[in-house]
Scaffold this motif. Structure first.
Motif, PDB file in Angstrom:
ATOM      1  N   LEU A   1       0.822  -1.204   0.000  1.00  0.00           N
ATOM      2  CA  LEU A   1       0.000   0.000   0.000  1.00  0.00           C
ATOM      3  C   LEU A   1       0.862   1.263   0.000  1.00  0.00           C
ATOM      4  O   LEU A   1       0.480   2.278  -0.592  1.00  0.00           O
ATOM      5  CB  LEU A   1      -0.938  -0.013   1.209  1.00  0.00           C
ATOM      6  CG  LEU A   1      -2.027  -1.093   1.142  1.00  0.00           C
ATOM      7  CD1 LEU A   1      -2.801  -1.163   2.454  1.00  0.00           C
ATOM      8  CD2 LEU A   1      -2.985  -0.820  -0.019  1.00  0.00           C
ATOM      9  N   THR A   2       2.015   1.183   0.657  1.00  0.00           N
ATOM     10  CA  THR A   2       2.961   2.306   0.569  1.00  0.00           C
ATOM     11  C   THR A   2       3.445   2.470  -0.860  1.00  0.00           C
ATOM     12  O   THR A   2       3.566   3.594  -1.370  1.00  0.00           O
ATOM     13  CB  THR A   2       4.150   2.074   1.517  1.00  0.00           C
ATOM     14  OG1 THR A   2       3.688   1.999   2.865  1.00  0.00           O
ATOM     15  CG2 THR A   2       5.161   3.218   1.398  1.00  0.00           C
ATOM     16  N   ALA A   3       3.706   1.348  -1.548  1.00  0.00           N
ATOM     17  CA  ALA A   3       4.129   1.403  -2.949  1.00  0.00           C
ATOM     18  C   ALA A   3       3.036   1.990  -3.829  1.00  0.00           C
ATOM     19  O   ALA A   3       3.322   2.729  -4.787  1.00  0.00           O
ATOM     20  CB  ALA A   3       4.513   0.008  -3.437  1.00  0.00           C
ATOM     21  N   LEU A   4       1.765   1.687  -3.530  1.00  0.00           N
ATOM     22  CA  LEU A   4       0.659   2.273  -4.287  1.00  0.00           C
ATOM     23  C   LEU A   4       0.668   3.795  -4.161  1.00  0.00           C
ATOM     24  O   LEU A   4       0.545   4.519  -5.170  1.00  0.00           O
ATOM     25  CB  LEU A   4      -0.676   1.716  -3.771  1.00  0.00           C
ATOM     26  CG  LEU A   4      -1.946   2.381  -4.326  1.00  0.00           C
ATOM     27  CD1 LEU A   4      -2.061   2.173  -5.829  1.00  0.00           C
ATOM     28  CD2 LEU A   4      -3.186   1.850  -3.609  1.00  0.00           C
ATOM     29  N   ALA A   5       0.817   4.274  -2.930  1.00  0.00           N
ATOM     30  CA  ALA A   5       0.864   5.724  -2.727  1.00  0.00           C
ATOM     31  C   ALA A   5       2.071   6.338  -3.434  1.00  0.00           C
ATOM     32  O   ALA A   5       1.968   7.404  -4.057  1.00  0.00           O
ATOM     33  CB  ALA A   5       0.904   6.042  -1.233  1.00  0.00           C
ATOM     34  N   LEU A   6       3.208   5.661  -3.375  1.00  0.00           N
ATOM     35  CA  LEU A   6       4.415   6.194  -4.006  1.00  0.00           C
ATOM     36  C   LEU A   6       4.340   6.133  -5.523  1.00  0.00           C
ATOM     37  O   LEU A   6       4.965   6.952  -6.208  1.00  0.00           O
ATOM     38  CB  LEU A   6       5.637   5.422  -3.508  1.00  0.00           C
ATOM     39  CG  LEU A   6       6.038   5.722  -2.059  1.00  0.00           C
ATOM     40  CD1 LEU A   6       7.090   4.736  -1.586  1.00  0.00           C
ATOM     41  CD2 LEU A   6       6.534   7.147  -1.915  1.00  0.00           C
ATOM     42  N   ALA A   7       3.579   5.183  -6.070  1.00  0.00           N
ATOM     43  CA  ALA A   7       3.357   5.172  -7.514  1.00  0.00           C
ATOM     44  C   ALA A   7       2.619   6.440  -7.934  1.00  0.00           C
ATOM     45  O   ALA A   7       2.941   7.055  -8.965  1.00  0.00           O
ATOM     46  CB  ALA A   7       2.557   3.935  -7.915  1.00  0.00           C
ATOM     47  N   GLY A   8       1.628   6.833  -7.136  1.00  0.00           N
ATOM     48  CA  GLY A   8       0.935   8.093  -7.406  1.00  0.00           C
ATOM     49  C   GLY A   8       1.865   9.280  -7.301  1.00  0.00           C
ATOM     50  O   GLY A   8       1.814  10.217  -8.114  1.00  0.00           O
TER      51      GLY A   8
END
Length: 457
Positions: free
Chosen positions: A149-156
């Protein structure tokens, strides 16, 4: 902001994002919009255009504020997250490397997404990913889910980081300097804000790290709102613009074609390009290690959780004024070697101070680390000066940042591993200190007054 700062920042940042992998022409053609959107949202003085211009400026600023709290809000609470999720120090080090990985992977993908959907749509989706990822990770029950989920936010964050300068250049062509200044200040403010207030805010809201991290999703939602409104206004404008939309499309396509002209350089044959990529990677390694681990270093030395967050905020805030002044100074010189050495010297003193007297000189070490981390705007400035044309700057910037972020991935993980195995900070800080030696040596090569066009023929 001086003209030199405008020139270097616009070339090194805006042109980088705008022409990465030569996608600007398709991006502009896709993004031609209602009425005056083809050149500037405030052109022609139409009420809808003026409203769109103000809304888009606010959207850029609010998006920039959200680009760093995903990372800097985690640092002061990392020990609580580790304890609750039974996370090892090595995995915690992996968390500090995730930003670099996401910036490299999704940053490369952003131009292709913009070519397909348009930068405004992609940035809007990125803001949605930031909001959703930050909110959802506060409910994570395990380390793997938290990382994903941290990676999802960082993708954004990654796609917004790349495409916000595209939006600025596309829709504010006569105000690029001032809008980049707004963007930079908002980004630095968001970085420092999250570092400074996360701990006291968490205490006020009950002390749970889940609430302390999740509350930043509210800021993400606030940043998402003007992008959604911009999309609605643009679609409404298209449906009623008729021939005006067609005119805008032609102007956008023409501007994109112009931006996309120029020969592709065999940039991998340039020693200066490789030097800039390695220099970027080494400075990013130190910056992300500091961003992820500095509060833990101070806390292990006996500094309170709240004070450690403020110290991290101070480190981040130092970059606000320096990022405006340093490019101007650096651009006035034929080469930038004195700045490479000076900033690395600040880092060496700071790391030695953290190892020998972390509490006694805490505020001084925080300031010196902030100065050392200003190697980032120095790198952007050098990228702008090492090519003769904007097209060359764009290709150099894409290459240097892509290589640099990939290089920076292992460093923060190794810092966490060394910390776990030694149960102390002497060896990790020694590693970061030694890393500044090749940073200086490579930086001296990158800072010489050369142009990549001369090296690749």
């Amino acid at each position: 902001m001086s003209s030199a700062v405008d020139a270097t920042t616009e070339d090194a940042t805006t042109e980088d994002a705008a022409t990465k992998d030569a996608a600007t022409a398709a991006t502009d053609a896709t993004e031609s919009g209602a009425g005056s959107a083809g050149s500037s949202p405030t052109a022609a003085g139409h009420p809808r255009a003026r409203l769109l211009g103000w809304l888009l400026a606010a959207a850029v600023a609010l998006a920039a504020v959200n680009l760093r709290p995903v990372v800097t809000s985690l640092g002061p609470l990392l020990h609580r997250v580790r304890d609750d999720l039974h996370m090892s120090a090595t995995v915690a080090g992996l968390l500090t490397a995730v930003p670099s990985f996401c910036f490299a992977v999704f940053g490369f993908a952003a131009p292709a997404l913009a070519r397909r959907f348009g930068p405004i749509v992609v940035v809007t989706a990125g803001m949605g990913a930031i909001t959703a990822g930050v909110a959802a990770r506060s409910f994570a029950g395990g380390t793997a889910v938290f990382l994903l989920l941290t990676a999802l936010a960082l993708a954004g964050v990654a796609v917004a980081n790349v495409l916000l300068p595209v939006v600025i250049k596309r829709y504010f062509p006569d105000r690029v300097g001032s809008m980049i200044g707004l963007y930079s200040m908002a980004l630095s403010a968001g970085t420092a804000l999250a570092a400074a207030v996360t701990v006291p805010l968490t205490s006020t809201l009950g002390g749970s790290w889940r609430v302390g991290l999740g509350v930043w999703a509210l800021l993400g939602g606030l940043g998402l709102l003007p992008w959604l409104l911009t999309l609605l206004l643009r679609r409404a404008g298209r449906s009623g613009a008729g021939s005006a939309g067609g005119t805008s499309a032609g102007a956008g396509a023409g501007a994109g074609a112009q931006a996309g002209t120029g020969d592709r350089l065999a940039i991998t044959r340039s020693r200066t390009a490789w030097a800039l990529g390695c220099f970027f990677g080494l400075q990013a390694t130190g910056a992300y290690a500091v961003m992820g681990w500095l509060p833990q270093i101070f806390q292990d030395a006996g500094v309170s959780t709240g004070t450690s967050g403020v110290l991290l905020a101070l480190t981040m805030a130092i970059g606000v004024p320096v990022s405006f002044v340093l490019p101007n100074w650096a651009a006035r010189r034929g080469d930038q070697r004195i700045f490479v050495v000076g900033l690395a010297g600040c880092g060496i003193v700071a790391y030695l101070g953290l190892a020998l007297a972390p509490v006694g000189g805490a505020w001084l070490w925080a300031v010196l680390l902030g100065l050392s981390n200003c190697a980032f705007p120095l790198t952007l400035t050098m990228i702008g000066l090492r090519a003769r044309t904007s097209g060359g700057v764009a290709q150099l910037s894409a290459f240097a940042q892509g290589i640099g972020y990939l290089i920076s991935i292992p460093g923060p993980i190794l810092v966490g591993t060394l910390y776990q195995r030694t149960n102390g900070w002497y060896l990790p800080l020694a590693f970061l200190t030694v890393l500044l030696v090749p940073q200086v040596l490579i930086g001296l090569r990158a800072a010489r007054a050369r142009h990549i066009e001369d090296e690749v023929g």
